[in-house]
Design a protein around this motif. Structure first.
Motif, PDB file in Angstrom:
ATOM      1  N   THR A   1       0.871  -1.149  -0.143  1.00  0.00           N
ATOM      2  CA  THR A   1       0.140   0.064   0.031  1.00  0.00           C
ATOM      3  C   THR A   1       0.925   1.254   0.015  1.00  0.00           C
ATOM      4  O   THR A   1       2.079   1.098   0.411  1.00  0.00           O
ATOM      5  CB  THR A   1      -0.990  -0.132   1.149  1.00  0.00           C
ATOM      6  OG1 THR A   1      -1.761   1.316   1.310  1.00  0.00           O
ATOM      7  CG2 THR A   1      -0.083  -0.222   2.271  1.00  0.00           C
ATOM      8  N   ALA A   2       0.163   2.316  -0.411  1.00  0.00           N
ATOM      9  CA  ALA A   2       1.093   3.630  -0.482  1.00  0.00           C
ATOM     10  C   ALA A   2       0.758   4.217   1.155  1.00  0.00           C
ATOM     11  O   ALA A   2       1.551   5.341   1.292  1.00  0.00           O
ATOM     12  CB  ALA A   2       0.399   4.576  -1.293  1.00  0.00           C
ATOM     13  N   ARG A   3       0.189   3.747   1.843  1.00  0.00           N
ATOM     14  CA  ARG A   3       0.116   4.345   3.394  1.00  0.00           C
ATOM     15  C   ARG A   3       1.034   3.892   4.061  1.00  0.00           C
ATOM     16  O   ARG A   3       1.456   2.704   4.364  1.00  0.00           O
ATOM     17  CB  ARG A   3      -1.465   3.556   4.070  1.00  0.00           C
ATOM     18  CG  ARG A   3      -2.604   4.147   3.040  1.00  0.00           C
ATOM     19  CD  ARG A   3      -3.681   3.262   3.825  1.00  0.00           C
ATOM     20  NE  ARG A   3      -5.048   3.701   2.923  1.00  0.00           N
ATOM     21  CZ  ARG A   3      -6.355   2.932   3.290  1.00  0.00           C
ATOM     22  NH1 ARG A   3      -6.341   2.384   4.422  1.00  0.00           N
ATOM     23  NH2 ARG A   3      -7.291   3.086   2.659  1.00  0.00           N
ATOM     24  N   GLU A   4       1.980   4.955   4.450  1.00  0.00           N
ATOM     25  CA  GLU A   4       2.831   4.711   5.313  1.00  0.00           C
ATOM     26  C   GLU A   4       2.861   5.204   6.605  1.00  0.00           C
ATOM     27  O   GLU A   4       3.952   5.329   7.418  1.00  0.00           O
ATOM     28  CB  GLU A   4       4.402   5.197   4.658  1.00  0.00           C
ATOM     29  CG  GLU A   4       3.958   6.804   4.148  1.00  0.00           C
ATOM     30  CD  GLU A   4       5.346   7.501   3.537  1.00  0.00           C
ATOM     31  OE1 GLU A   4       4.994   8.531   3.447  1.00  0.00           O
ATOM     32  OE2 GLU A   4       6.208   6.526   2.938  1.00  0.00           O
ATOM     33  N   ASP A   5       1.856   5.627   7.128  1.00  0.00           N
ATOM     34  CA  ASP A   5       1.591   6.115   8.514  1.00  0.00           C
ATOM     35  C   ASP A   5       1.773   5.010   9.722  1.00  0.00           C
ATOM     36  O   ASP A   5       1.331   3.787   9.296  1.00  0.00           O
ATOM     37  CB  ASP A   5      -0.083   6.518   8.785  1.00  0.00           C
ATOM     38  CG  ASP A   5       0.193   7.265   9.977  1.00  0.00           C
ATOM     39  OD1 ASP A   5       0.287   8.432  10.070  1.00  0.00           O
ATOM     40  OD2 ASP A   5      -0.276   6.427  10.950  1.00  0.00           O
ATOM     41  N   GLU A   6       2.577   5.209  10.646  1.00  0.00           N
ATOM     42  CA  GLU A   6       3.001   4.161  11.525  1.00  0.00           C
ATOM     43  C   GLU A   6       1.767   3.659  12.191  1.00  0.00           C
ATOM     44  O   GLU A   6       1.592   2.290  12.317  1.00  0.00           O
ATOM     45  CB  GLU A   6       3.781   4.830  12.776  1.00  0.00           C
ATOM     46  CG  GLU A   6       4.094   4.081  13.678  1.00  0.00           C
ATOM     47  CD  GLU A   6       4.707   4.482  14.983  1.00  0.00           C
ATOM     48  OE1 GLU A   6       4.901   4.274  16.204  1.00  0.00           O
ATOM     49  OE2 GLU A   6       5.346   5.774  14.776  1.00  0.00           O
ATOM     50  N   LYS A   7       0.594   4.282  12.459  1.00  0.00           N
ATOM     51  CA  LYS A   7      -0.625   3.684  12.861  1.00  0.00           C
ATOM     52  C   LYS A   7      -1.152   2.513  11.944  1.00  0.00           C
ATOM     53  O   LYS A   7      -1.502   1.672  12.195  1.00  0.00           O
ATOM     54  CB  LYS A   7      -1.682   4.543  12.881  1.00  0.00           C
ATOM     55  CG  LYS A   7      -1.344   5.814  14.151  1.00  0.00           C
ATOM     56  CD  LYS A   7      -2.539   6.676  14.295  1.00  0.00           C
ATOM     57  CE  LYS A   7      -2.091   7.840  15.540  1.00  0.00           C
ATOM     58  NZ  LYS A   7      -3.209   8.621  15.714  1.00  0.00           N
ATOM     59  N   ASP A   8      -1.215   2.865  10.788  1.00  0.00           N
ATOM     60  CA  ASP A   8      -1.369   1.832   9.657  1.00  0.00           C
ATOM     61  C   ASP A   8      -0.530   0.428   9.779  1.00  0.00           C
ATOM     62  O   ASP A   8      -1.166  -0.538   9.476  1.00  0.00           O
ATOM     63  CB  ASP A   8      -1.480   2.288   8.134  1.00  0.00           C
ATOM     64  CG  ASP A   8      -2.630   3.468   8.135  1.00  0.00           C
ATOM     65  OD1 ASP A   8      -3.727   3.164   8.689  1.00  0.00           O
ATOM     66  OD2 ASP A   8      -2.591   4.432   7.375  1.00  0.00           O
ATOM     67  N   ILE A   9       0.701   0.902   9.691  1.00  0.00           N
ATOM     68  CA  ILE A   9       1.591  -0.597   9.675  1.00  0.00           C
ATOM     69  C   ILE A   9       1.545  -1.149  11.096  1.00  0.00           C
ATOM     70  O   ILE A   9       1.324  -2.419  11.094  1.00  0.00           O
ATOM     71  CB  ILE A   9       3.077   0.105   9.672  1.00  0.00           C
ATOM     72  CG1 ILE A   9       3.463   0.831   8.577  1.00  0.00           C
ATOM     73  CG2 ILE A   9       4.173  -0.911  10.000  1.00  0.00           C
ATOM     74  CD1 ILE A   9       4.676   1.622   8.348  1.00  0.00           C
TER      75      ILE A   9
END
Length: 226
Positions: A78-86
Motif C-alpha cells: 500500500t501507499a499508506r506509510e503512517d505508523e498507525k497503519d503499519i
C-alpha cells in the motif's frame, strides 16, 4: 507452481507485479475489488498481496476475514506509510507490510522470506516450552497451562523465535531481520516494541518472568526451569 493472489485495483501495478512474479516462477492471479477477493478460494494460493484502498471497500475488511483462516500468509502492499497503519496491519495478522513505491528486489525478498518462514513452520513438528507456555509450530497454537493464548501471526513468530533462542539475548536488529527479513531501514522500529508489549499483555503474569528487556540491546526469554 506456487500461486500468488494480488488484490489491487491499479492496472499498471497489477501488470508490473504480475510480470515480475511470472519471471520468478510464480503463477499470479489478480482481482481488483473486495467482492472478487471474497469469492476466491484462498486455499489455492501460497501468498496474498493486499492493497488497502479498493474501489468497494478497505483491505482491512479482507484482512479481518483472514484472521479466521491463518493458513495463507498476507503481505500488505500500500501507499499508506503512517505508523498507525503499519501497526494496525501487523496486529491484525499481516505477515509483512510493504509501502509503495517499492523496489522489485525488495518485494521479491519479502515474498521469499514470508514463504520461507511459513515453510519452516509447516515442516517442523517441534513443540517449544518455556515455563508453563507451550508453543506448537505445526498447529500454530500457544497454550499457558489449559488456557489458549490467541496471537497474531507477528506475535506468534516473535514468541517462537524467542523460545527457539531462550536464555539468549537477541538484539533488536536480529529480531527485525528474522520477523521481516529486512534491516531496520525498511521496518519502523516501534513496530517491534508494540509487538513485544502486546505479546506480554497476552501472556499475562507469565510474561514478566520470561520476556526480559535487555536495555540498549534487545530482549531475552528466560526459562526458570533451565
Amino acid at each position: 507452481m506456487k500461486r500468488i493472489l494480488l488484490i489491487e485495483d491499479d492496472d499498471t501495478i497489477v501488470y508490473g507485479i504480475s510480470e515480475l512474479l511470472k519471471e520468478e516462477g510464480y503463477d499470479a492471479a489478480a482481482v481488483s475489488t473486495l467482492r472478487e477477493a471474497f469469492c476466491m478460494d484462498i486455499r489455492d494460493f501460497c501468498l496474498i498481496l493486499l492493497d488497502l484502498g479498493l474501489p468497494d471497500g478497505e483491505g482491512w475488511d479482507f484482512l479481518r476475514k483472514m484472521e479466521k483462516d491463518k493458513g495463507t500468509p498476507v503481505i500488505i502492499l500500500t501507499a499508506r506509510e503512517d505508523e498507525k497503519d503499519i501497526i494496525k496491519g501487523l496486529d491484525m495478522g499481516a505477515d509483512d507490510y510493504v509501502t509503495k513505491p517499492f523496489k522489485a528486489g525488495i518485494l521479491l525478498s519479502r515474498i521469499r522470506a514470508v514463504l520461507r518462514r511459513r515453510r519452516e513452520v509447516e515442516e517442523s513438528g517441534a513443540v517449544l516450552r518455556c515455563g508453563n507456555v507451550v508453543l506448537d509450530k505445526n498447529r500454530t497454537l500457544v497454550m499457558d497451562g489449559d488456557r489458549e493464548i490467541v496471537l497474531t501471526a507477528g506475535e506468534f513468530r516473535l514468541l517462537m523465535y524467542l523460545m527457539e533462542n531462550k536464555n539468549s539475548t537477541l538484539t533488536r536488529n536480529a529480531l527485525l531481520r528474522y520477523l521481516w527479513d529486512s534491516s531496520g531501514d525498511y521496518v519502523n522500529d516501534n513496530t517491534l516494541t508494540v509487538t513485544v508489549k502486546r505479546l506480554r499483555e497476552k501472556l499475562g503474569e507469565q510474561s514478566g518472568r520470561i520476556i526480559r528487556t535487555v536495555r540498549g540491546i534487545g530482549y531475552k526469554l528466560e526459562d526458570e526451569n533451565d
